[in-house]
Motif scaffolding. Structure first.
Motif, PDB file in Angstrom:
ATOM      1  N   GLU A   3      13.828 -46.834 134.427  1.00  0.00           N
ATOM      2  CA  GLU A   3      13.252 -46.754 133.098  1.00  0.00           C
ATOM      3  C   GLU A   3      12.647 -48.103 132.743  1.00  0.00           C
ATOM      4  O   GLU A   3      13.155 -49.153 133.143  1.00  0.00           O
ATOM      5  N   LEU A   4      11.579 -48.069 131.986  1.00  0.00           N
ATOM      6  CA  LEU A   4      10.893 -49.296 131.571  1.00  0.00           C
ATOM      7  C   LEU A   4      10.484 -49.206 130.109  1.00  0.00           C
ATOM      8  O   LEU A   4      10.094 -48.129 129.626  1.00  0.00           O
ATOM      9  N   SER A   5      10.573 -50.325 129.415  1.00  0.00           N
ATOM     10  CA  SER A   5       9.972 -50.472 128.096  1.00  0.00           C
ATOM     11  C   SER A   5       9.019 -51.662 128.151  1.00  0.00           C
ATOM     12  O   SER A   5       9.373 -52.722 128.677  1.00  0.00           O
ATOM     13  N   ILE A   6       7.824 -51.465 127.629  1.00  0.00           N
ATOM     14  CA  ILE A   6       6.783 -52.494 127.654  1.00  0.00           C
ATOM     15  C   ILE A   6       6.262 -52.692 126.231  1.00  0.00           C
ATOM     16  O   ILE A   6       6.082 -51.719 125.491  1.00  0.00           O
ATOM     17  N   ASN A 180      17.293 -54.446 130.277  1.00  0.00           N
ATOM     18  CA  ASN A 180      17.366 -55.832 130.724  1.00  0.00           C
ATOM     19  C   ASN A 180      15.956 -56.391 130.863  1.00  0.00           C
ATOM     20  O   ASN A 180      15.121 -55.803 131.549  1.00  0.00           O
ATOM     21  N   GLN A 181      15.696 -57.530 130.225  1.00  0.00           N
ATOM     22  CA  GLN A 181      14.336 -58.066 130.226  1.00  0.00           C
ATOM     23  C   GLN A 181      13.951 -58.593 131.597  1.00  0.00           C
ATOM     24  O   GLN A 181      14.746 -59.232 132.279  1.00  0.00           O
ATOM     25  N   LEU A 182      12.707 -58.300 131.966  1.00  0.00           N
ATOM     26  CA  LEU A 182      12.157 -58.789 133.226  1.00  0.00           C
ATOM     27  C   LEU A 182      11.470 -60.127 133.000  1.00  0.00           C
ATOM     28  O   LEU A 182      10.791 -60.322 131.986  1.00  0.00           O
ATOM     29  N   ASP A 183      11.623 -61.011 133.937  1.00  0.00           N
ATOM     30  CA  ASP A 183      10.923 -62.290 133.913  1.00  0.00           C
ATOM     31  C   ASP A 183       9.669 -62.135 134.763  1.00  0.00           C
ATOM     32  O   ASP A 183       9.700 -62.314 135.981  1.00  0.00           O
ATOM     33  N   LEU A 184       8.564 -61.782 134.119  1.00  0.00           N
ATOM     34  CA  LEU A 184       7.335 -61.501 134.852  1.00  0.00           C
ATOM     35  C   LEU A 184       6.726 -62.780 135.403  1.00  0.00           C
ATOM     36  O   LEU A 184       6.644 -63.795 134.718  1.00  0.00           O
ATOM     37  N   THR A 185       6.281 -62.728 136.639  1.00  0.00           N
ATOM     38  CA  THR A 185       5.630 -63.880 137.260  1.00  0.00           C
ATOM     39  C   THR A 185       4.174 -63.963 136.813  1.00  0.00           C
ATOM     40  O   THR A 185       3.600 -62.996 136.305  1.00  0.00           O
ATOM     41  N   THR A 386       4.106 -64.396 122.213  1.00  0.00           N
ATOM     42  CA  THR A 386       4.146 -63.940 123.599  1.00  0.00           C
ATOM     43  C   THR A 386       3.203 -62.790 123.866  1.00  0.00           C
ATOM     44  O   THR A 386       2.866 -62.023 122.956  1.00  0.00           O
ATOM     45  N   GLY A 387       2.790 -62.665 125.106  1.00  0.00           N
ATOM     46  CA  GLY A 387       1.966 -61.554 125.522  1.00  0.00           C
ATOM     47  C   GLY A 387       2.842 -60.382 125.927  1.00  0.00           C
ATOM     48  O   GLY A 387       3.803 -60.027 125.237  1.00  0.00           O
ATOM     49  N   ILE A 388       2.545 -59.800 127.067  1.00  0.00           N
ATOM     50  CA  ILE A 388       3.298 -58.643 127.527  1.00  0.00           C
ATOM     51  C   ILE A 388       4.761 -59.013 127.770  1.00  0.00           C
ATOM     52  O   ILE A 388       5.080 -60.092 128.257  1.00  0.00           O
ATOM     53  N   GLN A 389       5.647 -58.105 127.402  1.00  0.00           N
ATOM     54  CA  GLN A 389       7.065 -58.226 127.689  1.00  0.00           C
ATOM     55  C   GLN A 389       7.550 -56.911 128.270  1.00  0.00           C
ATOM     56  O   GLN A 389       7.041 -55.842 127.919  1.00  0.00           O
ATOM     57  N   ALA A 390       8.508 -56.987 129.167  1.00  0.00           N
ATOM     58  CA  ALA A 390       8.986 -55.785 129.851  1.00  0.00           C
ATOM     59  C   ALA A 390      10.503 -55.810 129.989  1.00  0.00           C
ATOM     60  O   ALA A 390      11.106 -56.858 130.210  1.00  0.00           O
ATOM     61  N   TRP A 391      11.089 -54.625 129.859  1.00  0.00           N
ATOM     62  CA  TRP A 391      12.525 -54.448 130.049  1.00  0.00           C
ATOM     63  C   TRP A 391      12.736 -53.271 130.990  1.00  0.00           C
ATOM     64  O   TRP A 391      11.942 -52.324 131.004  1.00  0.00           O
ATOM     65  N   THR A 392      13.800 -53.303 131.801  1.00  0.00           N
ATOM     66  CA  THR A 392      14.038 -52.240 132.762  1.00  0.00           C
ATOM     67  C   THR A 392      15.517 -51.929 132.877  1.00  0.00           C
ATOM     68  O   THR A 392      16.377 -52.749 132.517  1.00  0.00           O
ATOM     69  N   SER A 393      15.821 -50.743 133.406  1.00  0.00           N
ATOM     70  CA  SER A 393      17.201 -50.329 133.625  1.00  0.00           C
ATOM     71  C   SER A 393      17.657 -50.646 135.041  1.00  0.00           C
ATOM     72  O   SER A 393      18.790 -50.343 135.400  1.00  0.00           O
ATOM     73  N   THR A 394      16.768 -51.195 135.873  1.00  0.00           N
ATOM     74  CA  THR A 394      17.174 -51.483 137.248  1.00  0.00           C
ATOM     75  C   THR A 394      16.960 -52.954 137.558  1.00  0.00           C
ATOM     76  O   THR A 394      16.265 -53.650 136.831  1.00  0.00           O
TER      77      THR A 394
END
Length: 394
Positions: A3-6, A180-185, A386-394
């Motif tokens: 799952e993802l939230s953006i 859980n927030q992703l640390d996008l490169t 901030t620009g894009i932010q993303a969270w994921t379940s994995t």
């Protein structure tokens, strides 16, 4: 189950409208009005829900697999490619025939194109999109949708097959705190912005790329002749955005300025050059202010930014792209010591007023009351975040 939230922000133009069309510099900044997309794997179909627009789309995977085969589309996750007119028309007809909707619904057409291109194996997913950004008002609503869609699909394609966490959520309207927030490169953001630009091309034909760039990377970007560069972090500054609710036609306004330039190049040319100098002065002033943290110590810098707002609006008015409603916003704001200008194409739409530490809370409150008294809608928002932010379940 991945799952993802953006989320991705909208944007405003601080300085440089219209002159940017003639190769001058424009400053675009992210705003704290955001579009939100939630994606989860489910069932045996693709469903896309736009509750704000009261629209829901759904297709069985077999239909979409057949569509991709008919279009001879090869997946190219790492190679964003523009949609050809032939493929665009085919997808439009597919949406129209399967959902009975108007083929001008470019948002879902763009989403399907990215879905077909990014995934190697098409997944069954449910997508839910909401937004705080007014549509068609020049605040980058389509770019935020493009970035959320590109980000969701691109990141999900990379997440598939990875180990799942012990707990996941099942609510399609889940909030980012559930994940859980992703640390996008930087490379991931670059790729997302490139895919979003492909989406924007479907939406608008020949976009500049500045909107999707600001929405992806956030902050403030200087744009000139197709080249973009970050200026500084504007966290700590606010603007009062004012929607006049006056409709405007961007294409006609841009064309009108171009016609004036053709007729009076020796008059209009220096006006455009002056806007360039406004933008360049604003860049250096913002960089100095950022170094001081946008505190009360920046009083001279804030005064300069206010003067530049006045000058920029005055030149745009001289170019004929203001409107009585925008002039009224500037006038009312000035009575409360807030310097305002049109933002975007003009002719209606939005104006913005700069709010900094030397503007008292009571001034903003009184300005809002007066502006709302004329039927305008006000948004007091942070800029340069901030620009894009993303969270994921994995």
């Amino acid at each position: 189950m991945v799952e993802l939230s953006i989320t991705a922000p909208g944007k405003v133009i601080l300085y440089g409208e219209h002159a940017v069309v003639f190769g001058k510099t424009a400053l675009a900044v992210s705003i704290d009005l955001r579009t939100k997309l939630h994606l989860k794997e489910t069932g045996d179909s693709l469903s896309v829900n736009f509750p704000d627009l009261n629209k829901v789309y759904s297709w069985k995977l077999e239909e979409l697999q057949d569509l991709r085969q008919r279009l001879c589309l090869d997946p190219s996750q790492e190679k964003p490619e523009p949609c050809t007119q032939e493929i665009l028309s085919y997808i439009q007809n597919f949406v129209s025939s399967t959902c009975g909707v108007n083929t001008s619904d470019a948002g879902i057409v763009g989403f399907i194109y990215l879905y077909l291109k990014i995934y190697t194996s098409l997944p069954a997913i449910a997508v839910h999109v909401t937004s705080d950004i007014p549509i068609g008002a020049g605040l980058g609503s389509s770019a935020a949708l493009s970035v959320c869609s590109a980000g969701g699909l691109y990141l999900h394609s990379k997440q598939r097959g990875r180990p799942q966490l012990a707990e996941t959520i099942t609510d399609i309207t889940a909030t980012p705190r559930d994940l859980n927030q992703l640390d996008l490169t930087g490379e991931e953001k670059k790729k997302i912005s490139e895919w979003a630009f492909m989406f924007e091309k479907i939406m608008h034909g020949t976009p500049s790329g500045i909107d999707n760039s600001v929405s992806t990377f956030g902050g403030v970007l200087a744009y000139r002749s197709g080249k973009m560069s970050p200026v500084s972090d504007l966290s700590g500054l606010q603007v009062l955005l004012v929607n006049t609710h006056v409709p405007r036609n961007t294409r006609e306004l841009v064309s009108a300025v171009r016609n004036k330039y053709s007729q009076l190049p020796k008059v209009i040319g220096p006006m455009l050059d002056a806007i360039e100098r406004v933008s360049q002065t604003a860049i250096s002033t913002l960089q100095t202010s950022a170094g001081k943290g946008f505190t009360v110590d920046c009083i001279e810098e804030f005064k300069t930014l206010e003067h530049l707002i006045d000058i920029n609006h005055g030149i745009l008015t001289g170019l004929g792209v203001s409107h009585p409603a925008l002039s009224k916003v500037v006038e009312i704001s000035a009575t409360h010591n807030i310097h305002a200008k049109l933002t975007g194409a003009g002719g209606g739409g939005f104006a913005l007023g700069l709010i900094h530490p030397h503007i008292h809370r009571s001034q903003v409150d009184r300005a809002r009351v007066d502006l709302q008294g004329y039927g305008y809608t006000c948004y007091e928002i942070d800029i340069g975040g901030t620009g894009i932010q993303a969270w994921t379940s994995t």
